[in-house]
Design a protein around this motif. Structure first.
Motif, short mmCIF file in Angstrom:
data_model
loop_
_atom_site.label_atom_id
_atom_site.label_comp_id
_atom_site.label_asym_id
_atom_site.label_seq_id
_atom_site.Cartn_x
_atom_site.Cartn_y
_atom_site.Cartn_z
N GLU A 1 -7.27 -0.67 -8.74
CA GLU A 1 -8.40 -0.22 -7.89
C GLU A 1 -8.41 1.30 -7.71
O GLU A 1 -9.46 1.90 -7.51
CB GLU A 1 -8.33 -0.89 -6.51
CG GLU A 1 -8.82 -2.33 -6.55
CD GLU A 1 -8.47 -3.10 -5.29
OE1 GLU A 1 -7.95 -2.48 -4.33
OE2 GLU A 1 -8.69 -4.32 -5.28
N LYS A 2 -7.23 1.91 -7.79
CA LYS A 2 -7.15 3.36 -7.59
C LYS A 2 -7.68 4.17 -8.78
O LYS A 2 -7.78 5.39 -8.70
CB LYS A 2 -5.70 3.77 -7.27
CG LYS A 2 -5.24 3.30 -5.89
CD LYS A 2 -3.96 3.96 -5.47
CE LYS A 2 -3.32 3.38 -4.24
NZ LYS A 2 -4.18 2.94 -3.15
N LYS A 3 -7.98 3.48 -9.87
CA LYS A 3 -8.58 4.13 -11.05
C LYS A 3 -7.81 5.40 -11.47
O LYS A 3 -8.38 6.49 -11.59
CB LYS A 3 -10.04 4.49 -10.81
CG LYS A 3 -10.90 3.31 -10.38
CD LYS A 3 -12.16 3.22 -11.22
CE LYS A 3 -13.00 1.99 -10.93
NZ LYS A 3 -12.41 0.72 -11.29
N LEU A 4 -6.52 5.22 -11.69
CA LEU A 4 -5.66 6.35 -12.09
C LEU A 4 -5.76 6.55 -13.59
O LEU A 4 -6.20 5.66 -14.33
CB LEU A 4 -4.21 6.03 -11.69
CG LEU A 4 -4.01 5.78 -10.20
CD1 LEU A 4 -2.73 4.99 -9.95
CD2 LEU A 4 -3.94 7.11 -9.46
N ARG B 1 -0.42 11.21 -10.38
CA ARG B 1 -1.30 12.40 -10.24
C ARG B 1 -0.51 13.67 -10.47
O ARG B 1 -0.99 14.61 -11.11
CB ARG B 1 -1.95 12.42 -8.85
CG ARG B 1 -3.02 11.34 -8.73
CD ARG B 1 -3.86 11.49 -7.46
NE ARG B 1 -4.73 10.33 -7.32
CZ ARG B 1 -4.59 9.39 -6.38
NH1 ARG B 1 -3.62 9.48 -5.47
NH2 ARG B 1 -5.40 8.37 -6.35
N MET C 1 0.82 4.02 -2.96
CA MET C 1 0.61 5.46 -2.73
C MET C 1 1.68 6.28 -3.44
O MET C 1 1.41 7.35 -3.98
CB MET C 1 0.67 5.75 -1.22
CG MET C 1 -0.69 5.62 -0.53
SD MET C 1 -0.51 5.38 1.25
CE MET C 1 0.65 6.66 1.67
N GLU D 1 0.83 -1.20 0.00
CA GLU D 1 0.00 0.00 0.00
C GLU D 1 0.87 1.26 0.00
O GLU D 1 0.54 2.26 -0.64
CB GLU D 1 -0.98 -0.03 1.18
CG GLU D 1 -2.31 0.63 0.90
CD GLU D 1 -2.78 0.60 -0.55
OE1 GLU D 1 -2.87 -0.48 -1.16
OE2 GLU D 1 -3.06 1.69 -1.10
N SER E 1 -3.67 -3.08 -6.61
CA SER E 1 -4.01 -1.85 -5.89
C SER E 1 -4.06 -0.66 -6.85
O SER E 1 -4.95 0.20 -6.75
CB SER E 1 -2.99 -1.62 -4.78
OG SER E 1 -3.14 -0.36 -4.24
N LEU E 2 -3.13 -0.60 -7.79
CA LEU E 2 -3.12 0.51 -8.75
C LEU E 2 -4.37 0.48 -9.64
O LEU E 2 -4.93 1.52 -9.98
CB LEU E 2 -1.85 0.48 -9.60
CG LEU E 2 -0.55 0.78 -8.85
CD1 LEU E 2 0.66 0.61 -9.76
CD2 LEU E 2 -0.56 2.21 -8.26
N ALA F 1 0.88 6.18 -7.17
CA ALA F 1 -0.33 6.97 -7.44
C ALA F 1 -0.03 8.47 -7.36
O ALA F 1 -0.47 9.24 -8.21
CB ALA F 1 -1.43 6.59 -6.45
#
Ligand code: F6R
Length: 256
Positions: A49-52, A25, A18, A14, A46-47, A21
């Protein structure tokens, strides 16, 4: 080198997620260096799921087997499309994975280096680590200045990777891999390692002498290298308590 130790692979992942991500951003056209194998699977999940927004992101994978068809389930082309690229809005033209089936492999390697440079260099390189300390497929005694080239896997690595192929015989002997010199030019490096089977390699990489016998130890010379570990992978570090204290007492502005 920063060493982050968390109780579980999920918690260590995680933190890595972060960091990725945040980069995507802040810099939507970032250049990522990517790894395959078991270790980054949680990160890629995880990436996703973060919908980047991946539409302007460029990627370079570390390595590929030589002679394995691209559509073979164990090729790193298949791995990346199955576990990450298919699930995000990446532009296929911005994805780079070494071609292990080209007639002119040295030409492919030189072109790969050129494309990394043309893209402006790698902003963040994700790494796993082999039980013998390899990063990418730079096996022990690889030149610490090496560039993208052909390498021969050690019996240890072929044995470790037999779990993906069903048997050791089916694991290719040869690979194309970014060199250690290539990896060292990434502006930031994030190495993930989970499980006690990685503990010796991790301890030698972080706390041992810098030596080609443990290629990951070259990262000691990298100004922005971070290891994200679970307790198993951290279990042979002599200064684990110190690293935990440092992380737990970081000022907020230094946190990922
Ligand atoms: C894969 C790679 C390798 C792996 C290493 C660990 O692209 O470059 O260095 O990161 O072999 O593999 P796993 O994660 O399967 O233990």
């Amino acid at each position: 080198m920063e060493i982050v130790i968390q109780e579980t692979p999920e918690a260590a992942t995680e933190i890595a997620a972060m960091i990725v991500a945040r980069l995507l951003r802040e810099k939507p056209d970032a250049v990522l260096g990517l790894a395959t194998g078991s270790t980054p699977l949680l990160l890629y999940r995880s990436l996703i799921e973060k919908k980047l927004d991946w539409s302007r992101v460029t990627t370079f994978n570390l390595d590929e087997y030589i002679g394995l068809p691209q559509d073979h389930p164990q090729s790193y082309h298949s791995f990346m499309w199955t576990n990450l690229f298919r699930h995000v809005n990446i532009d296929r033209a911005r994805v780079h994975i070494p071609d292990g089936n080209a007639k002119d492999i040295p030409g492919v390697c030189a072109a790969y280096e050129k494309r990394i440079r043309a893209a402006g260099g790698i902003d963040l390189q994700i790494l796993g680590i082999g039980t013998d300390g390899h990063i990418g497929f730079n096996e022990p005694t690889s030149s610490l200045a090496s560039r993208t080239r052909i390498k021969t896997l050690t019996p240890q690595t072929r044995k470790d990777n037999a779990r993906f192929f069903g048997d050791e015989e089916s694991v290719p002997h040869h690979v194309v891999t970014m060199g250690i010199g290539t990896i060292m030019e990434a502006r930031e490096v994030l190495l993930l390692a989970f499980g006690a089977q990685k503990a010796q390699a991790v301890a030698e990489a972080a706390e041992g002498p810098m030596t080609a016998i443990n290629p990951a130890s070259a990262l000691q010379m990298h100004p922005e290298a971070r290891f994200c570990l679970d307790t198993g992978a951290a279990s042979k570090l002599q200064r684990a308590e110190y690293y935990r204290w440092v992380y737990d007492n970081k000022p907020d502005w230094q946190r990922p």
